[in-house]
Write a protein that holds these residues in place. Structure first.
Motif, PDB file in Angstrom:
ATOM      1  N   GLU A  74       0.805  -1.219   0.000  1.00  0.00           N
ATOM      2  CA  GLU A  74       0.000   0.000   0.000  1.00  0.00           C
ATOM      3  C   GLU A  74       0.842   1.274   0.000  1.00  0.00           C
ATOM      4  O   GLU A  74       0.366   2.338  -0.418  1.00  0.00           O
ATOM      5  N   THR A  75       2.099   1.186   0.431  1.00  0.00           N
ATOM      6  CA  THR A  75       2.957   2.375   0.436  1.00  0.00           C
ATOM      7  C   THR A  75       3.848   2.465  -0.799  1.00  0.00           C
ATOM      8  O   THR A  75       4.635   3.400  -0.924  1.00  0.00           O
ATOM      9  N   ALA A  76       3.751   1.485  -1.712  1.00  0.00           N
ATOM     10  CA  ALA A  76       4.667   1.445  -2.854  1.00  0.00           C
ATOM     11  C   ALA A  76       4.476   2.662  -3.756  1.00  0.00           C
ATOM     12  O   ALA A  76       3.355   3.103  -4.019  1.00  0.00           O
ATOM     13  N   ASP A  77       5.598   3.201  -4.249  1.00  0.00           N
ATOM     14  CA  ASP A  77       5.524   4.310  -5.206  1.00  0.00           C
ATOM     15  C   ASP A  77       5.360   3.761  -6.621  1.00  0.00           C
ATOM     16  O   ASP A  77       5.151   2.562  -6.823  1.00  0.00           O
ATOM     17  N   GLU A  78       5.485   4.647  -7.597  1.00  0.00           N
ATOM     18  CA  GLU A  78       5.249   4.252  -8.983  1.00  0.00           C
ATOM     19  C   GLU A  78       6.257   3.232  -9.491  1.00  0.00           C
ATOM     20  O   GLU A  78       6.017   2.548 -10.495  1.00  0.00           O
ATOM     21  N   GLU A  79       7.389   3.099  -8.795  1.00  0.00           N
ATOM     22  CA  GLU A  79       8.406   2.114  -9.197  1.00  0.00           C
ATOM     23  C   GLU A  79       8.395   0.868  -8.319  1.00  0.00           C
ATOM     24  O   GLU A  79       9.236  -0.014  -8.484  1.00  0.00           O
ATOM     25  N   GLY A  80       7.440   0.793  -7.403  1.00  0.00           N
ATOM     26  CA  GLY A  80       7.312  -0.395  -6.557  1.00  0.00           C
ATOM     27  C   GLY A  80       8.108  -0.351  -5.269  1.00  0.00           C
ATOM     28  O   GLY A  80       8.147  -1.342  -4.535  1.00  0.00           O
ATOM     29  N   PHE A  81       8.733   0.781  -4.965  1.00  0.00           N
ATOM     30  CA  PHE A  81       9.548   0.886  -3.756  1.00  0.00           C
ATOM     31  C   PHE A  81       8.671   1.247  -2.555  1.00  0.00           C
ATOM     32  O   PHE A  81       7.868   2.186  -2.615  1.00  0.00           O
ATOM     33  N   ARG A  82       8.859   0.519  -1.462  1.00  0.00           N
ATOM     34  CA  ARG A  82       8.099   0.775  -0.243  1.00  0.00           C
ATOM     35  C   ARG A  82       8.520   2.110   0.360  1.00  0.00           C
ATOM     36  O   ARG A  82       9.676   2.300   0.729  1.00  0.00           O
ATOM     37  N   GLN A  83       7.552   3.005   0.498  1.00  0.00           N
ATOM     38  CA  GLN A  83       7.844   4.325   1.057  1.00  0.00           C
ATOM     39  C   GLN A  83       8.068   4.278   2.562  1.00  0.00           C
ATOM     40  O   GLN A  83       8.807   5.096   3.104  1.00  0.00           O
ATOM     41  N   ASP A  84       7.431   3.337   3.260  1.00  0.00           N
ATOM     42  CA  ASP A  84       7.667   3.241   4.701  1.00  0.00           C
ATOM     43  C   ASP A  84       9.111   2.841   4.980  1.00  0.00           C
ATOM     44  O   ASP A  84       9.760   3.369   5.893  1.00  0.00           O
ATOM     45  N   VAL A  85       9.649   1.945   4.149  1.00  0.00           N
ATOM     46  CA  VAL A  85      11.055   1.544   4.301  1.00  0.00           C
ATOM     47  C   VAL A  85      11.980   2.697   3.934  1.00  0.00           C
ATOM     48  O   VAL A  85      12.949   2.991   4.648  1.00  0.00           O
ATOM     49  N   LEU A  86      11.682   3.358   2.830  1.00  0.00           N
ATOM     50  CA  LEU A  86      12.522   4.480   2.407  1.00  0.00           C
ATOM     51  C   LEU A  86      12.609   5.555   3.482  1.00  0.00           C
ATOM     52  O   LEU A  86      13.685   6.121   3.720  1.00  0.00           O
ATOM     53  N   GLU A  87      11.504   5.835   4.138  1.00  0.00           N
ATOM     54  CA  GLU A  87      11.515   6.861   5.181  1.00  0.00           C
ATOM     55  C   GLU A  87      12.426   6.455   6.338  1.00  0.00           C
ATOM     56  O   GLU A  87      13.183   7.279   6.872  1.00  0.00           O
ATOM     57  N   MET A  88      12.400   5.187   6.715  1.00  0.00           N
ATOM     58  CA  MET A  88      13.269   4.720   7.801  1.00  0.00           C
ATOM     59  C   MET A  88      14.737   4.760   7.386  1.00  0.00           C
ATOM     60  O   MET A  88      15.613   5.065   8.200  1.00  0.00           O
ATOM     61  N   VAL A  89      15.005   4.447   6.125  1.00  0.00           N
ATOM     62  CA  VAL A  89      16.385   4.523   5.624  1.00  0.00           C
ATOM     63  C   VAL A  89      16.862   5.972   5.635  1.00  0.00           C
ATOM     64  O   VAL A  89      17.990   6.272   6.052  1.00  0.00           O
ATOM     65  N   ARG A  90      16.008   6.882   5.200  1.00  0.00           N
ATOM     66  CA  ARG A  90      16.382   8.302   5.198  1.00  0.00           C
ATOM     67  C   ARG A  90      16.695   8.795   6.607  1.00  0.00           C
ATOM     68  O   ARG A  90      17.601   9.608   6.813  1.00  0.00           O
ATOM     69  N   GLU A  91      15.952   8.314   7.595  1.00  0.00           N
ATOM     70  CA  GLU A  91      16.195   8.719   8.985  1.00  0.00           C
ATOM     71  C   GLU A  91      17.574   8.272   9.468  1.00  0.00           C
ATOM     72  O   GLU A  91      18.165   8.903  10.353  1.00  0.00           O
TER      73      GLU A  91
END
Length: 504
Positions: A42-59
């Motif tokens: 449900e959080t995947a962007d247009e390329e299929g990447f999980r946005q919840d994971v990306l946010e934790m990585v950015r942190e």
């Protein structure tokens, strides 16, 4: 129980390379498929990447990520990973007995890293392949236009070069488990000739030659000597890998284990400097500690999958569930990297998502932060600047394996740009608090900004999707600072981050 600690602003160790807060993503288990990439989520962007994971990585503010392996790279065909996804072949990965669908390839991962705010540290296959393939993937990635490989990249939709500046020359080539395992002489010759060719393409490329896969290898440190004897003048770093484990569930020994990391680093430095002296070279080889972590929880589960359920896409491999005591050890490993920042310039926590990782996900479900996430997050946030040399006098305990073990493990970093001084303090004593008599010369006009502490009554406590904040840093108390003197105490069996800033 009291500890005396002394620091002087004018006694630095070195400027810390921010890349010691790097990480690692391998095509292994659910690191990629079900980790960073899940198109149906449900959080995947247009390329299929999980946005919840990306946010934790950015942190975590990870400046560099090693990719695509690891053992996986030793049979990797990078050409399989570019071009139209529907035309890419499915391959069997011999390293992890899995199936690689190549839905995520070189272009996709580079875009994910850009979204995460990270650079890519790319590994080339020197196991089943060699110099030719290495030069081709570098040209494909980095040449602007007008050559076969650069034009092929452009035809795949990427006009601008990927601009990958640092390349690993294979992975753990000393290991008999490695596909394409070589002797030190065989590998050293191949690595040197590959390095020469890559430097002819671009002399500014940074190259990492494979060191030993662990200090327990029977060929260590002779491997380092032979490999560097062949390649010293054409490489920039030598890799170093270490995983710590609590095999006998012996907490005192486990908490002492990071001392073996200090010893390992120093031994590799000696090997590097021996070859420097032998060759009468003006060049210094630095260390890339590009795999490190705690790893032991999932071994039995992994063996069952290899034996009974091989050749899956994204199987649940190496999914260690980290405890509070694991977080303490990871905190000490980070302190070790800081204290050796004069020679360790790159380090990669292995790995980043699901596979021995600070971030866990459920397929179709939530993502959460494991216990080890937090020491790494605070080190990455506050551990940038100059490492300060410390003199520590504190009580110790006897350990059969490691000898005299100081109860406190401490590192200090001063960031002149932000005016922040960060102290990372771990108390190994499970029974007693340790009172601090901490003198900071040159920091008299600073003030106490923050004290975070991780402590838990259960050493085996974990975070889970249903209890995500069970083991997290909380505000500490009892620490005071006045005119260059820290007083107070650190709790038994605790990780502490004490942040001071220049008074304005």
């Amino acid at each position: 129980m009291k500890a005396k600690i002394y620091a002087n602003k004018n006694l630095p160790i070195a400027k810390i390379d921010k890349r010691i807060y790097g990480a690692f993503i391998e095509h292994l288990g659910r690191a990629v498929y079900g980790g960073i990439y899940e198109p149906s989520h449900e959080t995947a962007d247009e390329e299929g990447f999980r946005q919840d994971v990306l946010e934790m990585v950015r942190e975590l503010n990870v400046p560099i990520i090693r990719y695509p392996g690891g053992n996986f790279v030793s049979a990797y065909k990078w050409e399989d990973t570019v071009g139209p996804v529907e035309e890419r072949p499915r391959r069997l990965d011999l390293a992890w007995k899995s199936t690689e669908p190549n839905e995520i390839g070189l272009h996709e991962f580079a875009r994910w890293a850009e979204k995460a705010g990270s650079e890519v540290m790319m590994a080339v296959n020197l196991g089943t392949r060699g110099l030719q393939e290495a030069t081709e993937v570098v040209e494909y990635s980095n040449h602007s236009e007008g050559s076969y490989w650069s034009e092929l990249r452009k035809s795949h939709g990427r006009d601008k070069p990927l601009g990958i500046g640092i390349w690993c020359l294979g992975n753990e080539m000393d290991g008999p488990w490695q596909v394409g395992h070589k002797t030190a002489y065989e590998y050293g010759r191949l690595a040197n000739e590959t390095a020469k060719a890559l430097k002819l393409f671009d002399s500014k490329l940074e190259l990492v030659v494979c060191g030993s896969s662990g200090c327990g290898m029977p060929t260590f440190p002779e491997w380092e000597r032979q490999v560097l004897d062949e390649s010293y003048e054409n490489v920039d770093y030598i890799s170093i890998h270490m995983y710590l484990e609590n095999a006998k569930d012996d907490l005192e020994t486990f908490l002492a284990a990071p001392l073996s990391m200090d010893k390992y680093i120093e031994e590799v430095i000696h090997a590097c400097d021996y070859i420097k002296a032998k060759k009468r070279s003006e060049k210094t080889i630095y260390l890339s500690f590009d795999e490190w972590n705690v790893w032991f929880h999932s071994n039995q589960q992994d063996q069952n999958i290899y034996k009974n359920k091989p050749w899956q896409v994204g199987p649940s491999l190496l999914e260690d569930i980290y405890t509070f005591e694991d977080a303490l050890v990871v905190g000490m490993m980070l302190n070790t990297l800081i204290r050796h920042s004069d020679r360790v310039k790159i380090a990669c926590l292995a790995q980043l998502v699901n596979v021995i990782a600070p971030i866990m996900t459920e397929n179709g479900g939530p993502a959460w932060k494991q216990t080890i996430y937090y020491p790494f997050q605070y080190a990455s946030r506050y551990g940038r600047g100059t490492a300060i040399r410390l003199m520590v006098d504190c009580p110790s305990y006897k350990n059969e394996k490691y000898g005299d073990i100081p109860y406190l493990d401490v590192a200090a970093v001063h960031n002149e740009e932000t005016g922040v001084l960060a102290l990372f303090v771990i108390n190994r004593n499970r029974e007693s608090a340790v009172s601090l008599d901490f003198q900071l010369d040159g920091f008299e006009e600073f003030r106490l900004d923050e004290h975070k502490v991780m402590v838990h009554e259960d050493n085996k406590a974990v975070n889970s999707k249903d209890d995500r904040d069970n083991v997290v840093p909380r505000d500490g108390s009892g620490i005071a600072y006045e005119k260059g003197q820290i007083s107070g105490e650190v709790l038994p069996l605790s990780w502490n981050c004490i942040v001071l800033s220049a008074a304005t």
